[in-house]
Every structure is written in C-alpha cells, then in structure tokens.
Write a protein that holds these residues in place. Structure first.
Motif, short mmCIF file in Angstrom:
data_model
loop_
_atom_site.label_atom_id
_atom_site.label_comp_id
_atom_site.label_asym_id
_atom_site.label_seq_id
_atom_site.Cartn_x
_atom_site.Cartn_y
_atom_site.Cartn_z
N MET A 122 0.83 -1.21 0.00
CA MET A 122 0.00 0.00 0.00
C MET A 122 0.86 1.26 0.00
O MET A 122 0.60 2.21 -0.73
CB MET A 122 -0.93 -0.01 1.22
N SER A 123 1.90 1.27 0.82
CA SER A 123 2.77 2.44 0.89
C SER A 123 3.51 2.64 -0.43
O SER A 123 3.59 3.77 -0.96
CB SER A 123 3.78 2.29 2.03
N ALA A 124 4.05 1.55 -0.98
CA ALA A 124 4.79 1.66 -2.24
C ALA A 124 3.87 2.05 -3.39
O ALA A 124 4.24 2.84 -4.26
CB ALA A 124 5.49 0.34 -2.54
N ALA A 125 2.65 1.51 -3.40
CA ALA A 125 1.71 1.83 -4.48
C ALA A 125 1.26 3.28 -4.42
O ALA A 125 1.02 3.90 -5.47
CB ALA A 125 0.49 0.90 -4.40
N ALA A 126 1.14 3.83 -3.22
CA ALA A 126 0.77 5.24 -3.10
C ALA A 126 1.85 6.13 -3.71
O ALA A 126 1.55 7.11 -4.41
CB ALA A 126 0.55 5.59 -1.63
N VAL A 127 3.12 5.78 -3.47
CA VAL A 127 4.22 6.53 -4.07
C VAL A 127 4.18 6.35 -5.59
O VAL A 127 4.33 7.31 -6.35
CB VAL A 127 5.57 6.06 -3.51
N ASP A 128 3.95 5.12 -6.04
CA ASP A 128 3.87 4.82 -7.47
C ASP A 128 2.79 5.66 -8.14
O ASP A 128 2.96 6.12 -9.27
CB ASP A 128 3.55 3.34 -7.68
N ASP A 129 1.67 5.82 -7.46
CA ASP A 129 0.54 6.54 -8.03
C ASP A 129 0.93 7.98 -8.34
O ASP A 129 0.63 8.51 -9.42
CB ASP A 129 -0.63 6.51 -7.05
N VAL A 130 1.59 8.64 -7.38
CA VAL A 130 1.99 10.03 -7.58
C VAL A 130 3.04 10.13 -8.68
O VAL A 130 2.97 11.00 -9.56
CB VAL A 130 2.53 10.62 -6.25
N VAL A 131 4.04 9.23 -8.66
CA VAL A 131 5.09 9.26 -9.68
C VAL A 131 4.50 9.01 -11.06
O VAL A 131 4.91 9.63 -12.05
CB VAL A 131 6.18 8.20 -9.35
N ALA A 132 3.52 8.10 -11.13
CA ALA A 132 2.89 7.80 -12.42
C ALA A 132 2.21 9.03 -13.01
O ALA A 132 2.29 9.27 -14.22
CB ALA A 132 1.86 6.67 -12.24
N TRP A 133 1.57 9.82 -12.15
CA TRP A 133 0.91 11.03 -12.66
C TRP A 133 1.93 12.06 -13.12
O TRP A 133 1.70 12.77 -14.11
CB TRP A 133 0.00 11.61 -11.58
N VAL A 134 3.05 12.16 -12.43
CA VAL A 134 4.11 13.07 -12.87
C VAL A 134 4.66 12.63 -14.22
O VAL A 134 4.84 13.45 -15.14
CB VAL A 134 5.24 13.14 -11.82
#
Length: 794
Positions: free
Chosen positions: A198-210
């Motif tokens: 969950m923690s890693a996916a939350a970071v992934d989500d933000v990076v993906a949008w960038v």
C-alpha cells in the motif's frame, strides 16, 4: 450533351438531435442523442455488473469486469456485427459517449485524489520507498526497450521520445485503488506485505501522474521542443496556483463544516465547480483535463466531515454509472482482431513478459536486500504488478494523441487485463501467511474452575445504536475480583463494499486501529470516544478494533480475532433491531448469515444480543446500574454457560439475579445423560452456595408439564431487563409458527418475539464445544482466515 465531371464535395451527416418526437411520429429513438445514450448506459452498466457477478468466485476486482465488458461491446466481439455496432454505437454518437465518460472520469479522478493522503506518503518508510522506486525504474527501462521493438514493427512513424516515455509509463504503473481492493479481498491489508504494498503503491501513483504529465506534454501536433517546455512550465505554475489559491479556499470551507453539522450545499457546489475550472485550465495548458481534477482532490483537507460528504455526494453516480462508460469507450477502440500473425502475438507475449519481469524482479531483488523473505517478496512483486484505471487513461491519451495505433493499443490493453487478472490467483497460491497469535489457550468459556483468571470478551457492533447497551453490559459483567478483571475488545464491523470510499475507510481504520491512549488521534471517532470515556470511569480494559470485510467473509475476521485475543466469549448483535412501535426490523439477510457462520466456527463461546435498550439509550454510570437479570435453566451445557455468566454479573451491586429453574415432568424435553445431569447439579450447587452470601440472588423453581406452563413462568418475569438464555436449551418449541432464527434456540426465539415483551433484552449463549467447532478441527490447515482486515491493539 456535356458531361459534368466536377468533383462533388462530401456531405457531412447532420448532427444528431437531442430528443425524438416519439415512435408514434414514426421516429426511431435510437437516431437521437439522448435516448441512444440512455440505451448505451443501460447496456454498459448491465453487462459490467453481470460480468462482475460471474467473476466474483474468482475474487477479481470489478475493474476487470468493466474492462472485459468494454472489449466485448467493441469490434472484438459484439461489435463484429456491423448492424449492432451501427445501431447502438454509431460513430456520430461516440462524441457524446466520450464526453459523458470523460466527465465521469474527471470526478472519479477527483475521488482518487480525495483518497490519496500526501501526509501518509511523506511518512512512507525507507523500505517501502526504495521498493517503490525499484518497482518503477526497472519496468520503465524495459518499457523503453520494448518501445524500440514496437516502433520497428507495428507502431512505425511516431516520435521516438514520446513513444518511449508512454511505453515506460505504461509498464511501470501500479493501480493503487485496484491493489487496495485486492489486498482487502484477500485479507492482507494488515500483513507486512500489505502495508509495504500500500505504501509503495501510493508513491507509485503520484510518480505515475508526474510521468504521465511529462508524456502528455511531449505529445501534440507541434513537434517543437519549445512547446513541450512551455506546457511543463505552465503545468508547474498551475500546481503552485492551486496550492496558494485553491487550497486556502478548500481549507476554509472544510473548517466551516464542523463535525455533527450538515455541510452547506454552497460549499459542495463551489468545490465541484473548482474541479471543472481546474480541469478546464489544465486542458487549455495542454496537459489533460484529468490532472486538474486530480490536483483539486489531493488538496481537499482529509480531516473532518468535508471530504467524506463530497465522496458520499458523487461516488455512487460516478463509479456506478459514468465510469463504466469510460471502459466501454476504451473497449470500442480495442480491436483484438488486429493482433494476428505470429509477430503480433509474439509482441503481446513480449510486452506481458517485460511488464511482469520488470516489476517482479525489481521488487523481489530490492525486497530481499531488506531481508524480506523470498515468498513475501515474490508476493509483493505480483501485487505491485496490478494495473487499472490509470493504465487505461495513459493508453487512451496515447491513442488520442496518435502515439499508439490500433494494434499497439490492443496489445497494451490486453497486457493490463492479463497482469491484473493473474494477481489474485497467483497471490492466493504462493502466499499463505501463518496465523499470528492462534496458539491454543485454556479459557474458551465463561464457566471455569479458576474464577480469578481474566475474562476476555470480543464485543462486536455495527453502529452507534449498539454502543450504549454494550457498555452497560460491560459494566454489569466486570465483577469484583482484582486479578480476574474484564478485558473487552470492542470490534466495529464494517462492510467492505465496491464503493471507492471503502479504501478511505480502510485508511481511517488503519490509522485509528492502535490503542487510542497510545496514539494521538487527529479525527474524533465517536465510537472510540464512547469506549474511551467508559474505560476512564471503570476498571474494565477496553480496546477498540475494526474489521473491514465483505459480509460474506467477515465471520473469518471475528473468529480469527477471538482466537488471537484468547477470548472466552464473542458478543454479536442480533440481525434485527427494535423499531419505535416495538416490532423487530431486519438489517438484512447478510447480517443474519454472519451470526450463523460465527456460531459454526467460533473458537470460544458465543452470545447473540437482542438489544431492546438495556439501561436506555445512554451509558449508565456504575452507581446508577439497577438491572433485573433472569436466567431460565432447563439444563445442558448452554444453560450452564448462561448461569455462569449470570453468577459473574450478580457480583455487581446493582444487579438483581433470578435463577429460574424448570423441573419438567412428562416428555416435553429429551432425556439428559447421567454425565450432563451431574454437571447441571454441580453448577446449581455452586449457585446455591453463592446465593447464601448474596441477598440480590434469588432462586425460583417451577414444575411444568407443558409448553403453556413454561410460557406462563417466563411471562411472570417479563419485567426483567435482561434474560440470559442457553441457545440449545433442552425444551420443545414455544411458538406455534416456525421461526427463521434458529440461532436463538426455542426459548430465545420466544423471548425475542414481540408477543413476549418489548423492553427485555435477551442474550442467547452457546457454550464452546471443541467437538463441534469447525475452526478447532481445521484451525492450522486453512489459510482462509489467516490475516483479517482488522486493526487491533497489540
């Protein structure tokens, strides 16, 4: 006669009118925009829901059903019938369909932003952060390599930089909402694997949008690099403007929406308008209108009721009605038939392999550096390989911007579908965590020889309605012993629905799951506050817990938690609650089934509480407790358990206990064995001994010959506040009509009926019997109850 060779200009079809004049005017409603859109929506929603139902046994997230539904409606399946396609999804109607789909998508991305708490991302540990970076970097590199292969084969003539960025983003994305749904479904949210994912996916989500913003900025009809720079600079300016202009506005409205008061309709309107304004600005800049909605969602304050009300207002309409239109729109653009020949299928295998290989190898390698066991690291890799909505957004933008052609688009959609579909079955196969804390323990019943041992109760409740009676029952049960005190685990049962806000609910429960006296709580949970206030005024230890599951599996959470906490009694709320007129109203058949499953699988004794307002609708202080408790006793192990509980309650100075022993003649009960009679006589002797030193305890013996005599004896006690009843009391049915509540037993069913009383609460108790307990027989052989979505005090 001269021949006219002049070229005739093609005539564009007239735009569709909105509404028809009706079939009686000989007009086909499907030739008009609004009725056609209604038919499209009905078809899309119905198909996606049917597929979701069919895929439920495979425990697949709903996004899988919606993607498959969209593909089936497109040229890959039903759309191969040109008559169907031209009638239901004609080309001139697709603009209206896409517009509605994108409006729904705007507000869904706003909801995603509401669920994503940047403060939680800032607190992400080093392990999760490094794993997240590894889960992005290697797939991105492999995506770049894959882009060269696709550009040289099926996707020729597109800009190299733009295409490699799109491919890198497509392969490196992790779908945060879909992953959270899978973890909750598999009951892994509170495991180490679930927390890291969950923690890693939350970071992934933000990076993906960038990265997506970068990819979109690089696309466009103008290939000048200066244009892309301007787009990125204006995008950065928009974010700064949103932080310094929009966030103060949103914060002000949130502060003016205190807990317990309705949020003003004006504030809701302003917020939704700001979503549209921000979307317009980002679309004007040239990024995409979705970014504006996502940014506004992130900036909305997560504390207080404001964000929750926004979710409640729009999520059902958006998620249930408009979002499936986006998947249908994507499906209409996906033609699996374009993937033909060995080369195309080979490319599909290559893309799937690179997507899985990059995620899994990158995450497994880094996880093992942090000494994560191999099996857990492999599970983490497959979980982080989950794709979803953001993946489809990337692909649709790429197709609309002419970065992806039909064949490469179909390949990428099938890759996203395949990688997400395999996640659940593979994780179930490779990761079976051992049950934590499920060690054998001695005291699984209230009745015990050593009365100075601690009594542990797992008290479950659905809503605030149950809390006053639960607290009053705790107060009545606390006893007077210093060593053998009462410890209560108050478990809030919350249904994990298909709604997107269920993920916000999970985050809230994870934050509040620890003991509130050890953790600063930013939001004031009224349920927790009630138990906190009671604990401060009593000697009872109360620890709040939360179980979040689908109602079909929440009994696993209850039984597993009771086993871990070494509870002697599980208290369950009856599936019916009392209305103002005294009649009982059902909460639903699903709640009824929960109680029945717990009775079958419980690792300890179980009590079902029929709440008729024990002590009124408020918590009663200890000095004001004044209850009359009746224990009807026919014999048998459940009646002995009820009497043992009543004897403990009788220690409270405000409790008056009546032991109503039935001496039955005739054949209205089954003959008891000699062993059972000896056990009955033993506890009755113990009760008689206790009654000699306690004036508030009374014993009455009634000789009865028929069920009418039993009913008469019970009615003479109808003014009692609480009845403690054994579930399987050895007596005949006391009601003429058959009951739909076998979990209450014959006596409990009669006492819970409106013909008996409207003021007496009933606690029906089933004593733990290891020979009949399913959990005891298979407790270490199954992993279905391994890790529940409950947040508990350690």
């Amino acid at each position: 006669m001269a021949t006219n060779n002049a070229t005739v200009a093609p005539v564009c079809p007239a735009p569709m009118k909105v509404t028809s004049n009706g079939a009686f005017q000989k007009e086909d409603p499907l030739d008009f925009a609004l009725p056609l859109l209604i038919v499209q929506i009905i078809l899309v929603v119905t198909l996606s829901r049917v597929l979701a139902f069919l895929l439920r046994p495979l425990r697949q997230p709903r996004v899988i059903a919606e993607i498959i539904g969209g593909i089936l409606l497109g040229p890959s399946a039903l759309g191969r019938n040109k008559e169907f396609l031209n009638k239901i999804f004609p080309k001139r109607s697709l603009t209206v369909l896409d517009t509605f789909a994108n409006i729904g998508l705007l507000f869904f991305l706003f909801l995603v932003g509401l669920e994503l708490d940047l403060r939680a991302i800032r607190r992400t540990g080093k392990k999760a952060l490094v794993i997240s970076i590894a889960g992005i970097a290697l797939p991105f590199v492999l995506g770049i390599g894959t882009s060269f292969v696709l550009r040289s084969t099926v996707n020729k003539g597109v800009g190299e930089l733009v295409f490699l960025v799109f491919m890198g983003v497509s392969l490196s994305i992790t779908a945060f909402p879909v992953l959270a749904r899978i973890l909750a479904e598999l009951k892994l949210l509170t495991t180490d694997v679930g927390r890291i994912a969950m923690s890693a996916a939350a970071v992934d989500d933000v990076v993906a949008w960038v990265l997506l913003a970068l990819a979109v900025a690089l696309t466009g009809s103008n290939n000048s690099p200066l244009i892309s720079v301007w787009v990125l600079l204006c995008g950065a300016a928009f974010i700064l403007m949103a932080i310094f202009v929009l966030e103060p506005i949103l914060t002000m409205m949130a502060r003016r929406s205190p807990e317990g008061e309705p949020v003003k309709e004006l504030y809701i309107c302003i917020t939704l308008s700001l979503v549209l304004v921000a979307s317009f600005v980002t679309d004007t800049i040239g990024i995409h209108s979705l970014f504006g909605a996502f940014v506004v969602g992130i900036l909305v304050p997560k504390d207080g009721p404001f964000a929750g009300v926004l979710i409640e207002k729009i999520e059902d309409l958006v998620s249930g009605l408009f979002l499936p239109l986006f998947f249908a729109s994507s499906g209409l653009k996906t033609n699996v038939a374009t993937i033909k020949g060995g080369q195309s299928w080979g490319l599909l295998v290559l893309v799937i392999f690179n997507a899985c290989f990059g995620k899994i190898v990158g995450i497994v390698s880094v996880s093992m550096l942090f000494k994560v066991p191999f099996r857990e690291a492999l599970t983490l890799g497959f979980l982080m390989n989950t794709k979803g909505l953001v993946e489809l957004i990337v692909l649709n933008i790429g197709r609309d911007r002419k970065v992806l052609n039909d064949q490469s688009f179909a390949i990428m959609v099938l890759m996203a579908l395949f990688t997400t579909f395999i996640t659940t079955p593979i994780v179930m196969a490779i990761y079976k965590p051992a049950r934590k804390g499920g060690k054998p323990y001695k005291h699984r019943r209230i009745q015990r020889k050593d009365l100075d041992t601690e009594l542990r109760i797992l008290a479950c409740f659905h809503s605030t309605r149950n809390i006053p009676t639960l607290i009053n029952l705790m107060e009545s049960s606390r006893g007077i012993r210093k060593r053998g005190h009462l410890c209560v685990y108050a478990m809030h049962l919350m249904e994990l629905s298909e709604r997107s806000s269920a993920i916000s609910m999970v985050h809230k429960a994870r934050k509040n799951g620890l003991p509130f006296w050890n953790k600063k709580r930013e939001d004031q949970d009224r349920m927790v506050i009630a138990f906190e206030a009671y604990q401060q005024l009593s000697s009872v230890t109360v620890r709040p817990m939360t179980a979040i599951s689908a109602l079909s599996t929440i009994h696993e959470d209850i039984c597993t938690s009771a086993d871990r906490k070494q509870a002697a009694l599980i208290l369950l709320p009856f599936h019916k609650h009392q209305r103002v007129d005294g009649s009982m109203e059902s909460l639903g058949h699903s709640f009824h089934l929960v109680n029945q499953r717990v009775l079958q699988r419980a690792p300890c004794s179980v009590g079902i509480l029929v709440d008729r307002g024990l002590g009124g609708t408020t918590q009663v202080v200890a000095s004001e407790v004044s209850y009359w408790v009746v224990v009807p006793f026919f014999g048998g192990q459940d009646d002995r358990e009820s009497l043992a509980y009543g004897m403990r309650m009788a220690e409270h100075p405000g409790i008056k206990l009546t032991f109503l022993k039935f001496s039955i003649t005739g054949d209205i009960i089954a003959e008891a064995t000699a062993d059972e009679l000896d056990k009955d006589n033993e506890i009755v002797t113990e009760f008689v001994s206790l009654s000699k030193s306690n004036e508030s305890i009374k014993r009455e013996e009634r000789k009865v010959e028929s069920k009418e005599d039993i009913i008469g004896a019970l009615k003479s006690m109808s003014k009692a506040n609480l009845f403690l009843v054994g579930r399987n009391s050895p007596t005949m049915p006391l009601m003429e009509t058959s009951t739909d509540c076998p979990e209450l037993g014959y006596v409990g069913c009669y006492l819970a009926s409106s013909e008996f009383s409207s003021t007496s609460s009933i606690l029906v108790i089933q004593q733990y019997d290891p020979s009949k307990c399913i959990v005891e027989q298979a407790q270490y052989e199954t992993s279905e109850v391994a890790d529940s979505t409950l947040q508990s005090a350690v």
